[in-house]
Structure formats: structure tokens, C-alpha cells
Design a protein around this motif. Structure first.
Motif, PDB file in Angstrom:
ATOM      1  N   GLY A 276      -4.509   8.001   0.471  1.00 40.17           N
ATOM      2  CA  GLY A 276      -4.114   6.752  -0.150  1.00 40.17           C
ATOM      3  C   GLY A 276      -3.827   7.005  -1.619  1.00 40.17           C
TER       4      GLY A 276
ATOM      5  N   GLY B 160       0.830  -1.191   0.000  1.00 42.43           N
ATOM      6  CA  GLY B 160       0.000   0.000   0.000  1.00 42.43           C
ATOM      7  C   GLY B 160       0.867   1.243   0.000  1.00 42.43           C
TER       8      GLY B 160
ATOM      9  N   THR C  87      -2.421   0.576  -4.379  1.00 44.44           N
ATOM     10  CA  THR C  87      -1.878  -0.686  -3.910  1.00 44.44           C
ATOM     11  C   THR C  87      -1.267  -1.333  -5.136  1.00 44.44           C
ATOM     12  OG1 THR C  87      -3.582  -0.920  -2.231  1.00 44.44           O
ATOM     13  CG2 THR C  87      -2.383  -2.899  -2.834  1.00 44.44           C
TER      14      THR C  87
ATOM     15  N   GLY D 151      -6.298  -5.172  -1.097  1.00 43.80           N
ATOM     16  CA  GLY D 151      -5.422  -4.037  -1.367  1.00 43.80           C
ATOM     17  C   GLY D 151      -5.886  -2.761  -0.693  1.00 43.80           C
TER      18      GLY D 151
ATOM     19  N   ASP E  61      -4.268  -2.408   2.625  1.00 46.53           N
ATOM     20  CA  ASP E  61      -2.866  -1.991   2.504  1.00 46.53           C
ATOM     21  C   ASP E  61      -2.750  -0.490   2.260  1.00 46.53           C
ATOM     22  OD1 ASP E  61      -2.024  -4.675   2.763  1.00 46.53           O
ATOM     23  OD2 ASP E  61      -2.340  -5.006   0.619  1.00 46.53           O
ATOM     24  N   GLU E  62      -3.603   0.030   1.409  1.00 45.40           N
ATOM     25  CA  GLU E  62      -3.581   1.461   1.104  1.00 45.40           C
ATOM     26  C   GLU E  62      -3.984   2.289   2.329  1.00 45.40           C
ATOM     27  OE1 GLU E  62      -5.843   4.437  -1.986  1.00 45.40           O
ATOM     28  OE2 GLU E  62      -5.392   2.404  -2.676  1.00 45.40           O
TER      29      GLU E  62
END
Length: 139
Positions: A28, A15, A31, A119, A122-123
């Protein structure tokens, strides 16, 4: 000013979050597959002014290094050799994934989306790392 970019490095996915140019807001960014991370970042820094990279340091709750730390350190060492002009610092990432999951639930992200879009966690984790880093530096 230049942006600060944060990385939540994972074995499969990573991320990424960035600040705005004034370093006020963390957002963000993406990802990406970890195997494509180096190329992604190298391209990004040619397009955007980035002055600092922060990477989550994977530490277990008891303070011991997690199994992912060796991979993170390999990435950091490779980055420093090829891009010495752009500093990269570690920042404790304990509990960021848990906080990211909680933020998704609180934000109304549906269970199916949370399960399928790994994902996104993660971001969001990278964004949390970046926000915490900025706060610790008084930004």
C-alpha cells in the motif's frame, strides 16, 4: 525495472499501491482525495520509475458495470491523453473491499480504526488489485 502502480478509484477517496522495483512485492502506498489523484500520480511518476498502471474496473457481482465505472473511464481517458507514455490497464476489482475488510479483521485492526480510517480499506483494496494483477500475469 520499473514499478507497477495500482489504483482503487473511488468517488471521494482513492487507494494506491505499488510494487517494489523488482515487481516482487505489492505494498500500500497511500490514500488520496480523488480530486487530488491526478496531481499526486503525476508527481509520483516523476520521482519513481513506474512502467505500468493498473486501475480497478468496478463491476457488480452480476457482471454489469457499477455506477463508478463512468468516473473511472473519465479518469483513464484523461490520463491517456496527458501521459500516453505510461500505459494504464483495467483489472476486475469485484470483492476487493470485502476482502480488504476481512484482512483488517484478521490482522487485528480494531473496530474503531476500521470505522474511522476508511482510507485504509481503499489502500488495502488497491494492494489486493495489484497482487491479483501480478498473479494473473505470472509475476
Amino acid at each position: 525495472m520499473s514499478r507497477i502502480l495500482a489504483i482503487d478509484y473511488g468517488k471521494k477517496r482513492t487507494g494506491i499501491a505499488v510494487t517494489d522495483p523488482l515487481r516482487i512485492i505489492a505494498n500500500g502506498l497511500a490514500t488520496v482525495s480523488t480530486s487530488e489523484l491526478f496531481e499526486f500520480l503525476s508527481q509520483y511518476i516523476t520521482k519513481e520509475s513506474v512502467g505500468q498502471i493498473v486501475i480497478g474496473k468496478p463491476i457488480q457481482p452480476n457482471g454489469q458495470p457499477s455506477e463508478n465505472l463512468a468516473r473511472v473511464e473519465q479518469f483513464v481517458n484523461r490520463w491517456r491523453k496527458i501521459h500516453p507514455e505510461l500505459p494504464i490497464d483495467y483489472y476486475d476489482e469485484r470483492f476487493t473491499s470485502v476482502i480488504a475488510h476481512q484482512a483488517m479483521i484478521t490482522g487485528g485492526v480494531k473496530k474503531k480504526t476500521r470505522r474511522e480510517d476508511k482510507g485504509l480499506v481503499d489502500e488495502i483494496s488497491a494492494t489486493i488489485i495489484l497482487q491479483d494483477y501480478m498473479k494473473s500475469k505470472g509475476l
